[in-house]
Motif scaffolding. Structure first.
Motif, mmCIF file in Angstrom:
data_model
loop_
_atom_site.group_PDB
_atom_site.id
_atom_site.type_symbol
_atom_site.label_atom_id
_atom_site.label_comp_id
_atom_site.label_asym_id
_atom_site.label_seq_id
_atom_site.Cartn_x
_atom_site.Cartn_y
_atom_site.Cartn_z
ATOM 1 N N TYR A 111 -2.323 15.054 8.937
ATOM 2 C CA TYR A 111 -2.326 13.889 8.042
ATOM 3 C C TYR A 111 -1.362 14.100 6.887
ATOM 4 C CZ TYR A 111 -6.513 13.063 10.726
ATOM 5 O OH TYR A 111 -7.380 12.884 11.747
ATOM 6 N N ASP A 152 2.684 -2.915 8.987
ATOM 7 C CA ASP A 152 2.083 -4.120 9.574
ATOM 8 C C ASP A 152 0.599 -4.243 9.288
ATOM 9 O OD1 ASP A 152 4.517 -4.729 10.830
ATOM 10 O OD2 ASP A 152 4.073 -3.187 12.330
ATOM 11 N N ASN A 153 0.003 -3.248 8.616
ATOM 12 C CA ASN A 153 -1.429 -3.389 8.339
ATOM 13 C C ASN A 153 -1.732 -3.209 6.861
ATOM 14 O OD1 ASN A 153 -1.463 -0.686 7.758
ATOM 15 N ND2 ASN A 153 -2.599 -0.073 9.578
ATOM 16 N N VAL A 154 -2.966 -3.496 6.488
ATOM 17 C CA VAL A 154 -3.451 -3.263 5.132
ATOM 18 C C VAL A 154 -4.709 -2.425 5.283
ATOM 19 C CG1 VAL A 154 -4.041 -4.327 2.944
ATOM 20 C CG2 VAL A 154 -2.774 -5.636 4.633
ATOM 21 N N VAL A 155 -4.742 -1.283 4.639
ATOM 22 C CA VAL A 155 -5.919 -0.426 4.695
ATOM 23 C C VAL A 155 -6.544 -0.409 3.305
ATOM 24 C CG1 VAL A 155 -6.790 1.878 5.187
ATOM 25 C CG2 VAL A 155 -4.817 0.995 6.437
ATOM 26 N N GLY A 156 -7.811 -0.736 3.243
ATOM 27 C CA GLY A 156 -8.445 -0.742 1.937
ATOM 28 C C GLY A 156 -9.857 -1.241 2.011
ATOM 29 N N ASP A 202 2.250 9.025 14.001
ATOM 30 C CA ASP A 202 1.217 8.692 13.025
ATOM 31 C C ASP A 202 -0.144 9.130 13.578
ATOM 32 O OD1 ASP A 202 -0.521 7.601 11.257
ATOM 33 O OD2 ASP A 202 0.358 5.590 11.269
ATOM 34 N N GLN A 214 0.835 -1.192 0.000
ATOM 35 C CA GLN A 214 0.000 0.000 0.000
ATOM 36 C C GLN A 214 0.871 1.243 0.000
ATOM 37 O OE1 GLN A 214 -2.367 -0.156 3.511
ATOM 38 N NE2 GLN A 214 -0.639 -0.530 4.861
ATOM 39 N N LEU A 270 -5.765 7.040 10.613
ATOM 40 C CA LEU A 270 -6.532 7.307 9.394
ATOM 41 C C LEU A 270 -7.291 8.619 9.503
ATOM 42 C CD1 LEU A 270 -8.098 3.838 8.518
ATOM 43 C CD2 LEU A 270 -6.346 5.074 7.253
ATOM 44 N N GLY A 296 0.976 6.688 4.143
ATOM 45 C CA GLY A 296 0.037 7.733 4.535
ATOM 46 C C GLY A 296 -0.384 7.512 5.972
ATOM 47 N N PRO A 297 -1.135 8.470 6.509
ATOM 48 C CA PRO A 297 -1.554 8.335 7.901
ATOM 49 C C PRO A 297 -2.391 7.077 8.097
ATOM 50 C CG PRO A 297 -2.759 10.087 6.786
ATOM 51 C CD PRO A 297 -1.631 9.696 5.889
ATOM 52 N N GLY A 298 -2.103 6.324 9.137
ATOM 53 C CA GLY A 298 -2.865 5.119 9.444
ATOM 54 C C GLY A 298 -2.383 3.896 8.703
ATOM 55 N N ARG A 299 -1.509 4.089 7.723
ATOM 56 C CA ARG A 299 -1.001 2.940 6.966
ATOM 57 C C ARG A 299 0.395 2.615 7.483
ATOM 58 N NH1 ARG A 299 -4.233 3.382 1.957
ATOM 59 N NH2 ARG A 299 -5.778 4.880 2.653
ATOM 60 N N THR A 300 0.580 1.422 7.955
ATOM 61 C CA THR A 300 1.882 1.040 8.494
ATOM 62 C C THR A 300 2.396 -0.172 7.741
ATOM 63 O OG1 THR A 300 1.066 -0.572 10.076
ATOM 64 C CG2 THR A 300 1.050 1.737 10.772
ATOM 65 N N LEU A 337 -11.265 -0.349 5.554
ATOM 66 C CA LEU A 337 -11.087 -1.232 6.703
ATOM 67 C C LEU A 337 -9.604 -1.517 6.888
ATOM 68 C CD1 LEU A 337 -13.976 -3.766 6.024
ATOM 69 C CD2 LEU A 337 -14.023 -1.684 7.397
ATOM 70 N N GLU A 378 -6.712 -4.290 8.188
ATOM 71 C CA GLU A 378 -6.443 -5.692 8.492
ATOM 72 C C GLU A 378 -4.970 -5.789 8.843
ATOM 73 O OE1 GLU A 378 -8.340 -9.119 5.965
ATOM 74 O OE2 GLU A 378 -6.341 -8.756 5.207
ATOM 75 N N PHE A 391 2.202 14.119 8.062
ATOM 76 C CA PHE A 391 2.747 12.777 8.299
ATOM 77 C C PHE A 391 3.167 12.140 6.975
ATOM 78 C CE2 PHE A 391 2.292 8.165 8.770
ATOM 79 C CZ PHE A 391 3.243 7.975 9.755
#
Lengths: 556, 349
Positions: free
Chosen positions: A483, A249-253, B28, A240, B31, A243-247, B120, B122, A486
């Motif tokens: 945001y 270790d995660n998947v945002v979508g 951070d 991915q 979102l 951006g903010p909230g995207r690390t 969302l 995950e 960041f």
């Protein structure tokens, strides 16, 4: 229920699911994929285009096989196209004419097939550029990058074998060039050509052979690689953008069901629709204008399909002689003279070889230089990896110079310049173009990074001009929100790592070379703004919304 | 570093030093807040989107019906004119395009406006855990151990030998891809020869009518094939080697090397038409510069200098066909070419 452990469905969907699941165990699949998250970005679409055009190729190709006769038997054409009536040609050409003129919708299917093929290779290429420029090939995706590269090569193979099948004048000349290139290979070349054509060029065997490669071997390999490719995408989960909230270790979508499936599924129909539109309105490969293959005529200004262009262009750029020095070497051996045809071998093999070698090896080259062996699931914005973006731009320019050379005659006629001058300029660009591209691109990236720093430190230009009591004009700057800030400050910036001694305290030669490369790549770099810098900038201004240094200095 | 940064690059942090600590970073913020769409707040907007999606699907239905019109009404069995075919092809394309775009755009519009647009989150998982990896290594070690392949090198080495040899017959199976049934030596020999021979008439391509020396005007060019080509066993193979360009220029303007003095007839010369680069036919003759140009890769040959390469990738001059006139005044070959025609190859010498 608790004792029997039996699931009792209460809805129709439940009963259907129960029937299927108790027999094939599909609920695990649904649990895994039903709400799997896929990140969304327009640039992730190119791989989808490649997949969908491949599906179109299978569909239209299957239709064509029902009517095509892959034979070089000599026949006399007697179909609907009047200008070629009574002309002798191969059965392959005649059946392609019949598909075009006597099978309803046949011409449409041929055009869908050809346009899809052009789009297939184009979308594969753009997809690979996206992956390269965003650094999506880094660990753990190196092997998938290699699989993608092999898919691109197989796409070229599929294109070339299919292009030759109608046995028309244009594709026959393409085969003639392949014959010439094969024969240039030392020792084995002549034999390879004899094996490929079943004797001397053109013979009567090559079309059926290309046909079995084109409809069986090559698509089978593509499907196999495609499955491996998609399997690895699922295993790795998609990358991915940062951006903010995207690390990391995660998947945002969006979840596959329903949003992503709807978008991706709907997109197949959009690709199909666009290909159908193009195929209905834009003619491609009008073999009836070229006529059947004949070794004697050729028309000027003919072009290969676009993806073969870079090799053809390299052939054009190579000089046969430099002054009196010939690139055809005649080597005296005890048994007689042999010829080493460097004027064909070098351009046919070296540029494409270098391009693909660097492409395949790049993930490991980058890992070696940066000493970065971490997993990367967050993509780089291309500006934040200036060295990589610059290397990619150099590769693109290298490719495009050769590609442009494949149209050197058209460039000369369209722009009314001498053909020889076009070739001379392109020869110079072949060597200097990539160097300039590297240098300019890196400068642009560094400048964009500085612009990002500027925005974080002083805010973005609000478009409001203020007049101070002294009469000075200044633009109001608005501080970016947290945001955006960041996003602009969270990138991974690679630093120059000097040569490190090993356990014995010795600095090896390869480590010195790595350090030199690291210095070359990372000596010039722009670091992201840190909170303390931002504080310092605020303190320096007093009121940070207005950049007023110059006014202040005038005042004093 | 530009005039926007504060102070000198060293103290601004614009150029960070290698020992900079990465901890000094912005946290951070998570979102960004979700912004509801029009359709999320206004039921009338949602209803409007619903109608738009239905309209797009209806367009698809119309597109499919239009396809059938194109197939059955615009197209018919039997001979169609080229104009009819073009119209039908365009109509089939437009029908299919609308049928597909209606569905595709409709579904995407539906997904973007009416399906939830909450992103969302995950968590990613390790591709495989350290423990799984260790277990797998242990299993593989056990399997290898139980085969005993390490302890029994005799088995291992003979197996490697057998596996290395076994595929070789499969490679040799492809030997008969070459359908001529000739030995390599015979084939190499065949590549050196064409249909040209002593007394073979030069005829026009493709009509096959012979050419009189008096027909060839100064500055003219003929595409030439040997007489009897249409009866040759492998017509295209022979043609691919034998095609010749015939041109006439003032003998005073030609540099003729020793041994070739009598290969022309009053300035009428014949050269192989197959490019010595990769074999395209050299179709372009520029009369006033007497240059021959190959349209494929732009190799340029100078007719005044025995077709030596003056530009482009070709590596050697075009082979010349020695010609003369027979008793009836027709142009004939004195012999075959004195060297192989077409692209170079290893055995060419």
């Amino acid at each position: 229920m608790a004792t029997t452990n039996e699931y009792t469905p209460s809805t129709t969907t439940g009963r259907l699911a129960n029937f299927v699941d108790s027999r094939v165990g599909a609920s695990g699949m649904v649990k895994e994929f039903g709400r799997k998250i896929f990140p969304d970005h327009w640039s992730f679409m190119f791989g989808e285009v490649a997949l969908y055009t491949f599906v179109l190729l299978l569909l239209s190709g299957t239709f064509l096989t029902f009517f095509f006769d892959p034979s070089m038997t000599h026949v006399t054409y007697n179909g609907s196209y009047v200008p070629l009536k009574g002309i002798g040609m191969s059965a392959a050409m005649a059946s392609t004419m019949d598909i075009s003129f006597d099978v309803r919708g046949g011409l449409f299917m041929r055009q869908v097939h050809h346009w899809s093929a052009l789009l297939f290779v184009a979308s594969l290429s753009v997809h690979m550029l996206r992956v390269f420029f965003t650094g999506a090939f880094r660990r753990p995706r190196e092997l998938n990058w290699v699989v993608g590269g092999v898919l691109l090569i197989m796409g070229l193979a599929a294109g070339f074998t299919g292009y030759s099948l109608p046995d028309d004048l244009l594709s026959g000349n393409g085969l003639r060039i392949i014959d010439g290139v094969m024969k240039a290979l030392p020792i084995v070349g002549t034999y390879l050509s004899m094996f490929f054509f079943g004797g001397e060029f053109p013979g009567v065997h090559v079309i059926p052979r290309l046909y079995s490669l084109h409809i069986m071997i090559v698509p089978a390999v593509i499907i196999l690689l495609l499955v491996i490719h998609l399997f690895m995408v699922v295993t790795h989960k998609h990358t991915q953008y940062p951006g903010p909230g995207r690390t990391n270790d995660n998947v945002v979508g969006f979840p596959v069901g329903p949003v992503y499936a709807a978008k991706a599924g709907g997109f197949f129909f959009i690709v199909f629709g666009i290909v159908a539109f193009i195929s209905g309105l834009f003619q491609i490969n009008p073999i009836w204008n070229y006529g059947p293959y004949d070794p004697s005529p050729v028309s000027a200004g003919t072009q290969p399909d676009w993806y073969i262009g870079f090799v053809d262009g390299a052939l054009r750029l190579m000089p046969g002689y430099l002054g009196n020095f010939s690139f055809e070497w005649i080597i005296p051996f005890p048994w007689g003279d042999n010829t080493l045809v460097l004027s064909v071998l070098l351009p046919a093999l070296v540029p494409a070889g270098v391009l693909f070698m660097v492409m395949f090896a790049w993930p490991w080259i980058e890992r070696w230089v940066t000493k970065d062996n971490r997993e990367h699931h967050l993509l780089d914005r291309p500006r934040n990896a200036p060295f990589r973006t610059a290397m990619g731009a150099a590769g693109v320019v290298f490719y495009c110079v050769m590609w442009a050379a494949a149209s050197s005659d058209l460039i000369a006629t369209h722009f009314h310049v001498a053909l020889n001058d076009v070739t001379y300029w392109l020869r110079i660009l072949f060597f200097l173009g990539p160097i300039f591209a590297f240098w300019i691109t890196r400068r642009i990236c560094l400048s964009l990074q500085r612009k990002d720093r500027e925005i974080v430190l002083h805010g973005r230009e609000a478009g409001i001009i203020q007049m101070s009591p002294e009469g000075g004009f200044s633009e109001k700057h608005e501080e970016v929100d947290v945001y955006k800030r960041f996003l602009l400050t969270s990138y991974n910036d690679n630093k120059y790592i000097p040569a490190q001694p090993d356990a014995a305290g010795h600095v090896s030669g390869s480590e010195k070379r790595r350090a030199a490369l690291s210095k070359f790549f990372f000596e010039d770099r722009v670091a992201p703004v840190t909170p303390s810098e931002l504080e310092a900038a605020h303190a320096a201004h007093g009121h940070h919304e207005v950049e007023g240094e110059k006014q202040d200095s005038i005042e004093k | 570093m530009g005039d926007h940064s504060h102070g000198s690059p060293e103290e601004s942090g614009t150029v960070a030093k290698a020992d900079d600590v990465a901890q000094d970073r912005f946290p951070d913020p998570g979102l960004p807040p979700h912004r509801p769409r029009l359709a999320d707040r206004d039921p009338r907007a949602a209803k409007r989107h619903e109608r738009q999606v239905a309209l797009l699907f209806t367009i698809s239905i119309i597109g499919t019906l239009f396809f059938f019109v194109a197939y059955f009404v615009l197209g018919h069995l039997g001979e169609m004119t080229f104009a009819e075919l073009r119209v039908q092809n365009a109509a089939l394309g437009l029908g299919t395009a609308f049928a597909m775009l209606g569905i595709g755009v409709g579904i995407v519009h539906w997904a973007k406006t009416l399906m939830p647009d909450h992103e969302l989150v995950e968590q990613r998982h390790e591709i495989s855990s350290e423990k799984d990896r260790q277990d797998a290594v242990d299993i593989i070690d056990t399997v290898i151990e139980e085969t005993g392949i390490k302890r029994r090198p005799l088995i291992r080495n003979t197996l490697i030998g057998a596996i290395a040899l076994a595929p070789i017959p499969a490679i040799f199976m492809f030997r008969d891809l070459d359908r001529t049934g000739k030995t390599a030596h015979q084939m190499i020999e065949q590549m050196r020869h064409t249909l040209w021979d002593t007394g073979v008439r030069l005829t026009r391509d493709p009509s096959g009518t012979p050419i009189k020396a008096s027909d060839v005007q100064l500055g003219s060019a003929f595409h030439v094939i040997p007489e009897g080509l249409e009866n040759a066993e492998n017509m295209l193979n022979e043609k691919a080697k034998a095609v010749v360009l015939l041109m006439r220029m003032d003998p005073q303007e030609m540099n003729i090397s020793a041994g070739r003095e009598d290969w022309h007839v009053d300035g009428i010369v014949a050269y192989s038409k197959i490019c010595t680069h990769v074999g395209c036919p050299i179709a372009l003759y520029e009369q006033h510069t007497h240059h021959l140009l190959c349209p494929c890769h732009q190799s340029t040959f100078d007719l005044a200098n025995e077709c030596k390469v003056i530009f482009g990738p070709a590596g050697h001059a075009l082979p010349q066909l020695p010609i003369t006139v027979d008793a009836d005044g027709y142009l004939v070959a004195q012999s075959d070419f004195h060297e192989p025609v077409g692209p170079s190859y290893w055995e060419r010498g």
